[in-house]
Design an enzyme around this catalytic site. Structure first.
Site, PDB file in Angstrom:
ATOM      1  N   ASP A 121       0.810  -1.211   0.000  1.00 55.84           N
ATOM      2  CA  ASP A 121       0.000   0.000   0.000  1.00 55.84           C
ATOM      3  C   ASP A 121       0.848   1.268   0.000  1.00 55.84           C
ATOM      4  O   ASP A 121       0.513   2.246  -0.670  1.00 55.84           O
ATOM      5  CB  ASP A 121      -0.939   0.006   1.215  1.00 55.84           C
ATOM      6  CG  ASP A 121      -2.018  -1.067   1.097  1.00 55.84           C
ATOM      7  OD1 ASP A 121      -2.451  -1.329  -0.033  1.00 55.84           O
ATOM      8  OD2 ASP A 121      -2.406  -1.632   2.135  1.00 55.84           O
ATOM      9  N   GLY A 122       1.951   1.258   0.755  1.00 52.50           N
ATOM     10  CA  GLY A 122       2.799   2.446   0.817  1.00 52.50           C
ATOM     11  C   GLY A 122       3.410   2.782  -0.529  1.00 52.50           C
ATOM     12  O   GLY A 122       3.459   3.951  -0.932  1.00 52.50           O
ATOM     13  N   ARG A 134       2.821   6.026  -2.980  1.00 57.00           N
ATOM     14  CA  ARG A 134       3.941   6.794  -3.543  1.00 57.00           C
ATOM     15  C   ARG A 134       3.760   6.932  -5.052  1.00 57.00           C
ATOM     16  O   ARG A 134       3.999   8.000  -5.633  1.00 57.00           O
ATOM     17  CB  ARG A 134       5.265   6.096  -3.208  1.00 57.00           C
ATOM     18  CG  ARG A 134       6.506   6.816  -3.709  1.00 57.00           C
ATOM     19  CD  ARG A 134       7.744   6.357  -2.959  1.00 57.00           C
ATOM     20  NE  ARG A 134       8.058   4.969  -3.212  1.00 57.00           N
ATOM     21  CZ  ARG A 134       8.990   4.543  -4.075  1.00 57.00           C
ATOM     22  NH1 ARG A 134       9.684   5.427  -4.772  1.00 57.00           N
ATOM     23  NH2 ARG A 134       9.237   3.263  -4.224  1.00 57.00           N
ATOM     24  N   ASN A 186      -6.339   8.680  -0.150  1.00 57.35           N
ATOM     25  CA  ASN A 186      -7.071   7.913   0.854  1.00 57.35           C
ATOM     26  C   ASN A 186      -7.695   8.793   1.925  1.00 57.35           C
ATOM     27  O   ASN A 186      -8.906   8.804   2.104  1.00 57.35           O
ATOM     28  CB  ASN A 186      -6.146   6.897   1.529  1.00 57.35           C
ATOM     29  CG  ASN A 186      -6.023   5.605   0.746  1.00 57.35           C
ATOM     30  OD1 ASN A 186      -6.790   5.358  -0.180  1.00 57.35           O
ATOM     31  ND2 ASN A 186      -5.055   4.784   1.107  1.00 57.35           N
ATOM     32  N   GLU A 187      -6.835   9.515   2.657  1.00 55.84           N
ATOM     33  CA  GLU A 187      -7.354  10.292   3.781  1.00 55.84           C
ATOM     34  C   GLU A 187      -6.408  11.404   4.214  1.00 55.84           C
ATOM     35  O   GLU A 187      -5.198  11.338   3.977  1.00 55.84           O
ATOM     36  CB  GLU A 187      -7.645   9.388   4.983  1.00 55.84           C
ATOM     37  CG  GLU A 187      -6.431   8.947   5.773  1.00 55.84           C
ATOM     38  CD  GLU A 187      -5.669   7.797   5.180  1.00 55.84           C
ATOM     39  OE1 GLU A 187      -4.410   7.888   5.121  1.00 55.84           O
ATOM     40  OE2 GLU A 187      -6.284   6.794   4.772  1.00 55.84           O
ATOM     41  N   ARG A 246      -1.666  12.766  25.776  1.00 54.95           N
ATOM     42  CA  ARG A 246      -2.658  13.831  25.857  1.00 54.95           C
ATOM     43  C   ARG A 246      -3.707  13.691  24.772  1.00 54.95           C
ATOM     44  O   ARG A 246      -3.402  13.307  23.650  1.00 54.95           O
ATOM     45  CB  ARG A 246      -1.970  15.210  25.707  1.00 54.95           C
ATOM     46  CG  ARG A 246      -0.926  15.520  26.786  1.00 54.95           C
ATOM     47  CD  ARG A 246      -1.570  15.846  28.124  1.00 54.95           C
ATOM     48  NE  ARG A 246      -2.439  17.005  28.041  1.00 54.95           N
ATOM     49  CZ  ARG A 246      -2.011  18.270  28.148  1.00 54.95           C
ATOM     50  NH1 ARG A 246      -0.723  18.521  28.302  1.00 54.95           N
ATOM     51  NH2 ARG A 246      -2.872  19.266  28.096  1.00 54.95           N
ATOM     52  N   ASP A 294      -8.171  10.869  19.889  1.00 52.72           N
ATOM     53  CA  ASP A 294      -6.905  10.710  19.175  1.00 52.72           C
ATOM     54  C   ASP A 294      -6.879  11.499  17.877  1.00 52.72           C
ATOM     55  O   ASP A 294      -5.815  11.673  17.275  1.00 52.72           O
ATOM     56  CB  ASP A 294      -6.644   9.235  18.874  1.00 52.72           C
ATOM     57  CG  ASP A 294      -6.265   8.445  20.120  1.00 52.72           C
ATOM     58  OD1 ASP A 294      -6.111   9.071  21.186  1.00 52.72           O
ATOM     59  OD2 ASP A 294      -6.133   7.213  20.030  1.00 52.72           O
ATOM     60  N   TYR A 304      -7.287   3.763   6.671  1.00 50.87           N
ATOM     61  CA  TYR A 304      -7.274   4.237   8.056  1.00 50.87           C
ATOM     62  C   TYR A 304      -8.693   4.443   8.587  1.00 50.87           C
ATOM     63  O   TYR A 304      -9.005   4.109   9.740  1.00 50.87           O
ATOM     64  CB  TYR A 304      -6.473   5.538   8.121  1.00 50.87           C
ATOM     65  CG  TYR A 304      -6.101   6.004   9.513  1.00 50.87           C
ATOM     66  CD1 TYR A 304      -6.432   5.285  10.647  1.00 50.87           C
ATOM     67  CD2 TYR A 304      -5.382   7.187   9.678  1.00 50.87           C
ATOM     68  CE1 TYR A 304      -6.074   5.723  11.910  1.00 50.87           C
ATOM     69  CE2 TYR A 304      -5.015   7.630  10.936  1.00 50.87           C
ATOM     70  CZ  TYR A 304      -5.371   6.905  12.046  1.00 50.87           C
ATOM     71  OH  TYR A 304      -5.017   7.350  13.291  1.00 50.87           O
TER      72      TYR A 304
END
Length: 302
Positions: free
Chosen positions: A78-79, A83, A152-153, A163, A182, A195
């Site tokens: 996927d990466g 790219r 994608n996102e 935090r 998050d 994601y």
């Protein structure tokens, strides 16, 4: 196809050279394309790691490095496919992904299909479809300080693990909800299986024109995934009293978000073009990629 017609055609090849399987696959694809008279171009930074004959052209990575190419073949997970999408979008050249990773929803073929991929490319037996992208704007004090895009996102996330990130979400200029958590994922239908899916969002068929907004681990009574119109404008405001956040686009490009920053996401002006070899339904792809149990299905009566 005549020799002259073949010689005038060039295919760009992008591979995850850190994977032995990708290197071997690249060698097979290059041999098949050259044998059919097509030209092959690769990135110079990858050329040293690939067993390439001298007639393969090596170029530096640049927005115009695909100029004159009819197709971009990507070998990897996927990466690597994302790219490749960066190069494909910048040039308007269709991307054909061969999955060498785990899921590879963007890929059109698997490692065992290399001969078929070469044959389809040589005979131009593929179709091209558009995939929606996102245009992303970051504002601080009303000023645009960063612009980006995503296939994608675009995700607004907390920068410090210990935090919560306090945000207010907005759709079409109206506030929806304030919560700590998050972060928030803003996704395309293509990104609904990435994601956004992991964050609890719905799977959206790629033919559907829509935008998604999916909270990540939100501490709130109402922090549900939203599916909006394709021309909606989504916004995430990082609250002034919260720690800094971070914006990620496709998990590849990042920028820090100071407290008080505002991220606006809308449908991208420039799509990504994907080359398709099969007419298989997205339902079948979903079942295959996630190994979903379908035993007992009988289908509609005939």
């Amino acid at each position: 196809m005549t020799t002259t017609e073949a010689a005038a055609r060039t295919v760009f090849l992008l591979a995850h050279t850190g994977r032995p399987a990708a290197v071997r696959s690249a060698e097979l694809v290059v041999q098949g394309l050259l044998r059919s008279g097509l030209g092959v171009r690769v990135l110079a930074e990858e050329a040293a790691d690939l067993p390439l004959p001298s007639e393969v052209e090596a170029v530096r990575a640049a927005p115009d490095c695909l100029t004159g190419c009819e197709l971009l073949i990507v070998l990897g997970g996927d990466g690597t496919l994302l790219r490749g999408a960066e190069l494909a979008r910048a040039s308007g050249v269709p991307l054909l992904g061969v999955n060498l990773g785990r899921v590879g929803f963007l890929a059109e073929a698997e490692r065992d299909d290399l001969d078929k991929v070469v044959d389809r490319v040589v005979t131009r037996s593929y179709e091209v479809e558009e995939r929606m992208t996102l245009d992303v704007v970051v504002r601080t004090d009303g000023r645009i300080v960063h612009t980006d895009w995503a296939l994608n996102e675009a995700s607004v996330e907390k920068a410090a693990r210990e935090r919560l990130l306090e945000v207010v979400t907005e759709v079409d200029g109206r506030p929806v909800s304030r919560f700590g958590g998050d972060g928030v994922v803003c996704a395309t239908p293509t990104g609904s299986t990435a994601y956004a899916f992991s964050a609890g969002g719905p799977v959206v068929w790629p033919e559907v024109e829509a935008l998604l907004m999916v909270p990540i681990s939100a501490h709130a009574l109402f922090a549900k995934p939203l599916v909006t119109a394709p021309d909606s404008v989504l916004a995430v405001e990082v609250q002034p009293q919260t720690p800094n956040g971070v914006l990620w686009c496709d998990g590849r490009r990042t920028v820090e978000l100071p407290a008080g920053a505002r991220v606006e996401v809308r449908r991208g002006v420039v799509p990504v073009l994907l080359a398709r070899l099969h007419h298989a339904s997205f339902t079948d792809r979903l079942v295959a990629k996630f190994a979903l149990p379908v035993a007992g299905w009988r289908g509609a009566p005939h």
